[in-house]
Design a protein around this motif. Structure first.
Motif, PDB file in Angstrom:
ATOM      1  N   LEU A 173      20.397  12.498  -8.761  1.00 29.57           N
ATOM      2  CA  LEU A 173      19.088  11.966  -8.418  1.00 29.57           C
ATOM      3  C   LEU A 173      18.514  12.696  -7.215  1.00 29.57           C
ATOM      4  O   LEU A 173      19.195  12.871  -6.206  1.00 29.57           O
ATOM      5  CB  LEU A 173      19.184  10.472  -8.079  1.00 29.57           C
ATOM      6  N   TRP A 174      17.279  13.125  -7.334  1.00 28.00           N
ATOM      7  CA  TRP A 174      16.548  13.753  -6.237  1.00 28.00           C
ATOM      8  C   TRP A 174      15.596  12.702  -5.673  1.00 28.00           C
ATOM      9  O   TRP A 174      14.875  12.046  -6.425  1.00 28.00           O
ATOM     10  CB  TRP A 174      15.736  14.932  -6.739  1.00 28.00           C
ATOM     11  N   THR A 175      15.578  12.549  -4.359  1.00 29.66           N
ATOM     12  CA  THR A 175      14.674  11.603  -3.705  1.00 29.66           C
ATOM     13  C   THR A 175      13.925  12.299  -2.581  1.00 29.66           C
ATOM     14  O   THR A 175      14.471  13.188  -1.923  1.00 29.66           O
ATOM     15  CB  THR A 175      15.426  10.364  -3.170  1.00 29.66           C
ATOM     16  N   ARG A 176      12.694  11.903  -2.369  1.00 29.70           N
ATOM     17  CA  ARG A 176      11.888  12.486  -1.292  1.00 29.70           C
ATOM     18  C   ARG A 176      12.320  11.968   0.076  1.00 29.70           C
ATOM     19  O   ARG A 176      12.073  12.606   1.086  1.00 29.70           O
ATOM     20  CB  ARG A 176      10.416  12.121  -1.500  1.00 29.70           C
ATOM     21  N   THR A 177      12.961  10.840   0.089  1.00 30.76           N
ATOM     22  CA  THR A 177      13.332  10.193   1.342  1.00 30.76           C
ATOM     23  C   THR A 177      14.390  10.993   2.096  1.00 30.76           C
ATOM     24  O   THR A 177      15.349  11.473   1.508  1.00 30.76           O
ATOM     25  CB  THR A 177      13.865   8.774   1.052  1.00 30.76           C
ATOM     26  N   ALA A 178      14.198  11.105   3.394  1.00 30.75           N
ATOM     27  CA  ALA A 178      15.162  11.810   4.245  1.00 30.75           C
ATOM     28  C   ALA A 178      16.400  10.932   4.456  1.00 30.75           C
ATOM     29  O   ALA A 178      16.305   9.708   4.445  1.00 30.75           O
ATOM     30  CB  ALA A 178      14.529  12.131   5.592  1.00 30.75           C
ATOM     31  N   PRO A 179      17.560  11.551   4.647  1.00 28.40           N
ATOM     32  CA  PRO A 179      18.793  10.786   4.828  1.00 28.40           C
ATOM     33  C   PRO A 179      18.940  10.248   6.256  1.00 28.40           C
ATOM     34  O   PRO A 179      19.767  10.712   7.031  1.00 28.40           O
ATOM     35  CB  PRO A 179      19.884  11.817   4.506  1.00 28.40           C
ATOM     36  N   VAL A 220      17.346   5.683  -3.482  1.00 27.64           N
ATOM     37  CA  VAL A 220      18.037   6.099  -4.702  1.00 27.64           C
ATOM     38  C   VAL A 220      18.428   4.887  -5.548  1.00 27.64           C
ATOM     39  O   VAL A 220      18.305   4.914  -6.777  1.00 27.64           O
ATOM     40  CB  VAL A 220      19.274   6.962  -4.358  1.00 27.64           C
ATOM     41  N   LEU A 221      18.876   3.813  -4.909  1.00 24.16           N
ATOM     42  CA  LEU A 221      19.235   2.606  -5.654  1.00 24.16           C
ATOM     43  C   LEU A 221      17.998   2.016  -6.343  1.00 24.16           C
ATOM     44  O   LEU A 221      18.081   1.576  -7.488  1.00 24.16           O
ATOM     45  CB  LEU A 221      19.898   1.577  -4.743  1.00 24.16           C
ATOM     46  N   ALA A 222      16.871   2.044  -5.658  1.00 21.97           N
ATOM     47  CA  ALA A 222      15.625   1.563  -6.263  1.00 21.97           C
ATOM     48  C   ALA A 222      15.192   2.474  -7.411  1.00 21.97           C
ATOM     49  O   ALA A 222      14.735   1.996  -8.465  1.00 21.97           O
ATOM     50  CB  ALA A 222      14.527   1.478  -5.212  1.00 21.97           C
ATOM     51  N   GLN A 223      15.359   3.778  -7.228  1.00 25.40           N
ATOM     52  CA  GLN A 223      15.021   4.743  -8.278  1.00 25.40           C
ATOM     53  C   GLN A 223      15.906   4.521  -9.513  1.00 25.40           C
ATOM     54  O   GLN A 223      15.420   4.511 -10.642  1.00 25.40           O
ATOM     55  CB  GLN A 223      15.194   6.159  -7.739  1.00 25.40           C
ATOM     56  N   LEU A 224      17.195   4.325  -9.298  1.00 30.94           N
ATOM     57  CA  LEU A 224      18.126   4.084 -10.403  1.00 30.94           C
ATOM     58  C   LEU A 224      17.785   2.784 -11.119  1.00 30.94           C
ATOM     59  O   LEU A 224      17.777   2.737 -12.351  1.00 30.94           O
ATOM     60  CB  LEU A 224      19.564   4.049  -9.877  1.00 30.94           C
ATOM     61  N   ALA A 225      17.459   1.754 -10.367  1.00 28.04           N
ATOM     62  CA  ALA A 225      17.072   0.483 -10.970  1.00 28.04           C
ATOM     63  C   ALA A 225      15.842   0.665 -11.863  1.00 28.04           C
ATOM     64  O   ALA A 225      15.784   0.128 -12.979  1.00 28.04           O
ATOM     65  CB  ALA A 225      16.796  -0.557  -9.891  1.00 28.04           C
TER      66      ALA A 225
END
Length: 89
Positions: free
Chosen positions: A41-47, A56-61
């Motif tokens: 999963l690629w996310t725009r959010t910085a770590p 990422v959990l919201a994206q997966l959901a």
């Protein structure tokens, strides 16, 4: 490239509903793919401060069509390699 379907993602989960993820934070575009038998999963959010993990959990959901509360982080809170449990397999 299209994101994997919910059925394709669920097929990667083990008998306990656990799924291995590889996360790419700070990406230009949010997307998902299956690579080498794992979900990536690629996310725009910085770590920072767990924000990327939460994103990422919201994206997966969203990909699975379930509520984010039905996904539990098992391991990898500060790692790019994460393991999650899907409560509704």
């Amino acid at each position: 490239m299209a994101n994997p379907t919910a059925d394709e993602i669920r097929a990667l989960a083990d008998s306990n509903g656990e799924l291995a993820l590889r996360v790419v934070p700070g990406a230009k575009v949010e997307r998902a793919a299956i690579e080498n038998g794992n979900l990536k999963l690629w996310t725009r959010t910085a770590p920072e401060d767990g924000k990327a993990t939460k994103s990422v959990l919201a994206q997966l959901a969203g990909l699975l069509g379930i509520a984010a509360r039905d996904i539990e982080l098992v391991s990898g809170a500060t790692s790019r390699e994460k393991r999650v449990r899907i409560k509704q397999v």
